[in-house]
Scaffold this motif. Structure first.
Motif, PDB file in Angstrom:
ATOM      1  N   ASN A  61       0.672  -1.522   0.102  1.00  0.00           N
ATOM      2  CA  ASN A  61      -0.313  -0.229  -0.136  1.00  0.00           C
ATOM      3  C   ASN A  61       0.134   1.160  -0.345  1.00  0.00           C
ATOM      4  O   ASN A  61       0.571   2.265  -0.119  1.00  0.00           O
ATOM      5  N   GLN A  62       2.276   1.424   0.218  1.00  0.00           N
ATOM      6  CA  GLN A  62       2.897   2.610   0.083  1.00  0.00           C
ATOM      7  C   GLN A  62       3.859   2.854  -1.847  1.00  0.00           C
ATOM      8  O   GLN A  62       4.515   3.345  -1.907  1.00  0.00           O
ATOM      9  N   LEU A  63       3.099   1.436  -2.582  1.00  0.00           N
ATOM     10  CA  LEU A  63       3.867   1.718  -3.761  1.00  0.00           C
ATOM     11  C   LEU A  63       3.522   2.345  -4.593  1.00  0.00           C
ATOM     12  O   LEU A  63       2.335   2.870  -5.201  1.00  0.00           O
ATOM     13  N   ARG A  64       4.989   3.039  -5.237  1.00  0.00           N
ATOM     14  CA  ARG A  64       4.413   4.421  -5.816  1.00  0.00           C
ATOM     15  C   ARG A  64       4.855   4.084  -7.648  1.00  0.00           C
ATOM     16  O   ARG A  64       4.812   4.557  -8.195  1.00  0.00           O
ATOM     17  N   VAL A  65       5.742   3.534  -7.850  1.00  0.00           N
ATOM     18  CA  VAL A  65       6.775   2.785  -8.947  1.00  0.00           C
ATOM     19  C   VAL A  65       7.040   1.981  -8.890  1.00  0.00           C
ATOM     20  O   VAL A  65       7.593   0.637  -8.429  1.00  0.00           O
ATOM     21  N   LEU A  66       6.367   1.604 -10.219  1.00  0.00           N
ATOM     22  CA  LEU A  66       6.254  -0.314 -11.163  1.00  0.00           C
ATOM     23  C   LEU A  66       6.540   0.066 -11.936  1.00  0.00           C
ATOM     24  O   LEU A  66       6.331  -0.178 -12.720  1.00  0.00           O
ATOM     25  N   ASN A  67       7.778  -0.846 -12.524  1.00  0.00           N
ATOM     26  CA  ASN A  67       8.047  -0.688 -13.089  1.00  0.00           C
ATOM     27  C   ASN A  67       8.504  -2.235 -13.759  1.00  0.00           C
ATOM     28  O   ASN A  67       8.974  -3.212 -12.903  1.00  0.00           O
ATOM     29  N   LEU A  68       7.269  -3.163 -15.208  1.00  0.00           N
ATOM     30  CA  LEU A  68       7.198  -4.517 -15.453  1.00  0.00           C
ATOM     31  C   LEU A  68       7.692  -4.447 -16.682  1.00  0.00           C
ATOM     32  O   LEU A  68       7.158  -5.164 -17.494  1.00  0.00           O
ATOM     33  N   SER A  69       8.277  -2.969 -17.541  1.00  0.00           N
ATOM     34  CA  SER A  69       8.740  -3.015 -19.202  1.00  0.00           C
ATOM     35  C   SER A  69      10.200  -4.840 -18.883  1.00  0.00           C
ATOM     36  O   SER A  69      10.609  -5.051 -18.421  1.00  0.00           O
ATOM     37  N   LYS A  70      10.083  -4.625 -20.516  1.00  0.00           N
ATOM     38  CA  LYS A  70      10.454  -5.696 -21.273  1.00  0.00           C
ATOM     39  C   LYS A  70      10.672  -7.065 -20.532  1.00  0.00           C
ATOM     40  O   LYS A  70      11.782  -7.894 -20.645  1.00  0.00           O
ATOM     41  N   ASN A  71       9.536  -7.346 -20.064  1.00  0.00           N
ATOM     42  CA  ASN A  71       8.700  -8.596 -19.793  1.00  0.00           C
ATOM     43  C   ASN A  71       8.074  -9.635 -21.470  1.00  0.00           C
ATOM     44  O   ASN A  71       8.449  -8.939 -22.627  1.00  0.00           O
ATOM     45  N   GLY A  72       7.923 -10.207 -21.081  1.00  0.00           N
ATOM     46  CA  GLY A  72       6.823 -11.321 -22.127  1.00  0.00           C
ATOM     47  C   GLY A  72       5.744 -11.363 -21.758  1.00  0.00           C
ATOM     48  O   GLY A  72       4.821 -12.282 -21.442  1.00  0.00           O
ATOM     49  N   ILE A  73       4.917 -10.424 -20.950  1.00  0.00           N
ATOM     50  CA  ILE A  73       3.792 -10.653 -20.253  1.00  0.00           C
ATOM     51  C   ILE A  73       2.597 -10.020 -21.573  1.00  0.00           C
ATOM     52  O   ILE A  73       3.004 -10.022 -22.541  1.00  0.00           O
ATOM     53  N   GLU A  74       1.463 -11.271 -21.615  1.00  0.00           N
ATOM     54  CA  GLU A  74       0.344 -11.673 -22.060  1.00  0.00           C
ATOM     55  C   GLU A  74      -0.613 -11.443 -20.844  1.00  0.00           C
ATOM     56  O   GLU A  74      -1.732 -11.055 -21.989  1.00  0.00           O
ATOM     57  N   PHE A  75      -1.380 -11.453 -20.431  1.00  0.00           N
ATOM     58  CA  PHE A  75      -2.362 -11.793 -19.176  1.00  0.00           C
ATOM     59  C   PHE A  75      -1.912 -10.396 -18.189  1.00  0.00           C
ATOM     60  O   PHE A  75      -1.109 -10.468 -17.295  1.00  0.00           O
ATOM     61  N   ILE A  76      -3.080 -10.067 -17.991  1.00  0.00           N
ATOM     62  CA  ILE A  76      -3.830  -8.554 -16.919  1.00  0.00           C
ATOM     63  C   ILE A  76      -4.623  -9.802 -16.229  1.00  0.00           C
ATOM     64  O   ILE A  76      -5.336  -9.461 -17.455  1.00  0.00           O
ATOM     65  N   ASP A  77      -5.067 -10.460 -15.578  1.00  0.00           N
ATOM     66  CA  ASP A  77      -5.644 -10.675 -15.024  1.00  0.00           C
ATOM     67  C   ASP A  77      -7.008  -9.226 -14.714  1.00  0.00           C
ATOM     68  O   ASP A  77      -5.851  -8.311 -13.904  1.00  0.00           O
ATOM     69  N   GLU A  78      -8.229  -9.792 -14.345  1.00  0.00           N
ATOM     70  CA  GLU A  78      -8.911  -8.197 -14.111  1.00  0.00           C
ATOM     71  C   GLU A  78      -8.752  -7.130 -12.721  1.00  0.00           C
ATOM     72  O   GLU A  78      -8.063  -5.899 -12.684  1.00  0.00           O
ATOM     73  N   HIS A  79      -8.050  -8.127 -11.249  1.00  0.00           N
ATOM     74  CA  HIS A  79      -7.793  -7.578 -10.156  1.00  0.00           C
ATOM     75  C   HIS A  79      -6.194  -7.565 -10.126  1.00  0.00           C
ATOM     76  O   HIS A  79      -5.643  -7.704  -8.721  1.00  0.00           O
TER      77      HIS A  79
END
Length: 259
Positions: free
Chosen positions: A88-106
Motif C-alpha cells: 500500500n506504499q508502492l509508488r513506482v512499478l516497472n514491468l517493462s521488457k518482459n513477456g507479459i501477455e495476461f493481466i488479470d482483472e484485479h
C-alpha cells in the motif's frame, strides 16, 4: 571524579555499541526480507530492484513497505490477481521488457490509488480485461505492445488517467477494422466508435435481410400477376379459336312464314 569519568566513558561506549547492534539488526532484517535475486536499499523508502534477475513470475514475498519496485527485463508472462494487494506504499512499478501477455482483472488491487508510475511497455500484451486499470491514477506506459484495437481497449483507455497521451502511444497491431491496423489507437478511436460497430453491423445485416425478403416478395407478386395474365391470354385465344354457331336453313324458313 575518576570513577565518574570512567563510568561515563563506559556508558557512552555501551550506548554506541547498542546503537550499532540495533542498526545491524535492522539491516539484517531488511536484507532477509529482500526477495531472492533482488537488491533492496533505503532511500526515501524501500527500493526493491529485481531487474535482469531471470524471474519467471512476480515474487510473492515482496516487503510490504516497498515504495519503488523494478521487475523489468525478466521473463514474467502474467500479472495475477491481488499480487500487489499488500504493497500500500508502492509508488513506482516497472514491468517493462518482459513477456507479459495476461493481466488479470484485479491485478492492481490495493495499489491502484497509490501508484504514480506504471511501466508495461515492451511486452506482449494484446488485450486486457476492461476493468484491469479501474481507479488507476498512475501515469501508464503501455507502448510497444501488439495491441488489438477493439471496444474493450477503447473502454480501458477511457478509464485511465492521461488517456490522451497513453492512447496516442498505442499502435494497433490488429484491429476490428482492417484500415486501423498499424495506426495509432487515438486516430482509430476518433475515426469510429469501436463499441458501436457490432450494433451497426447487426443493423446492416437486418437491413440487408429485410431488403432481400422484400425483393423476394415483390418478385413473387410480379411473377404471379404475369402468370395470371398469361393464363388469361391463353384462355381468350382458346375461346377465339372455337368455331362460331351457324343457322340452319329450316330455321330461316320458319321465321319467314311466321312473318
Amino acid at each position: 571524579m575518576h570513577l565518574l569519568d570512567l563510568w561515563l566513558t563506559r556508558s557512552l561506549s555501551m550506548c554506541l555499541l547498542l546503537q550499532s547492534f540495533v542498526l545491524m539488526i535492522l539491516c539484517f532484517h531488511s536484507a532477509s526480507m529482500c526477495p531472492k535475486g533482488c537488491l533492496c536499499s533505503r532511500s526515501g523508502g524501500l527500493n526493491v530492484s529485481c531487474s535482469n534477475a531471470n524471474l519467471k513470475e512476480i515474487p510473492r514475498d515482496l516487503p510490504t513497505d516497498t515504495v519503488l519496485l523494478y521487475l523489468d527485463s525478466n521473463q514474467i508472462t502474467s500479472i495475477p490477481n491481488g499480487i500487489f494487494k499488500d504493497l500500500n506504499q508502492l509508488r513506482v512499478l516497472n514491468l517493462s521488457k518482459n513477456g507479459i501477455e495476461f493481466i488479470d482483472e484485479h491485478a492492481f488491487k490495493g495499489v491502484a490509488e497509490t501508484l504514480q508510475t506504471l511501466d508495461l511497455s515492451d511486452n506482449r500484451i494484446k488485450s486486457v480485461h476492461k476493468n484491469a486499470f479501474n481507479n488507476l491514477k498512475a501515469r501508464a506506459r503501455i507502448a510497444n505492445n501488439p495491441w488489438h484495437c477493439d471496444c474493450t481497449l477503447q473502454q480501458v483507455l477511457r478509464s485511465m488517467a492521461s488517456n490522451h497521451e497513453t492512447a496516442n502511444n498505442v499502435i494497433c497491431k490488429t484491429s476490428v477494422l482492417d484500415e486501423h491496423t498499424g495506426t495509432p489507437f487515438l486516430s482509430a478511436a476518433n475515426d469510429a466508435d469501436l463499441c458501436n460497430l457490432p450494433k451497426k453491423t447487426t443493423d446492416y445485416a437486418m437491413l440487408v435481410t429485410m431488403f432481400g425478403w422484400f425483393t423476394m416478395v415483390i418478385s413473387y407478386v410480379v411473377y404471379y400477376v404475369r402468370q395470371n395474365q398469361e393464363d388469361a391470354r391463353r384462355h381468350l385465344e382458346y375461346l377465339k379459336s372455337l368455331p362460331s354457331r351457324q343457322k340452319k336453313p329450316d330455321e330461316a324458313d320458319d321465321i319467314s312464314t311466321v312473318v
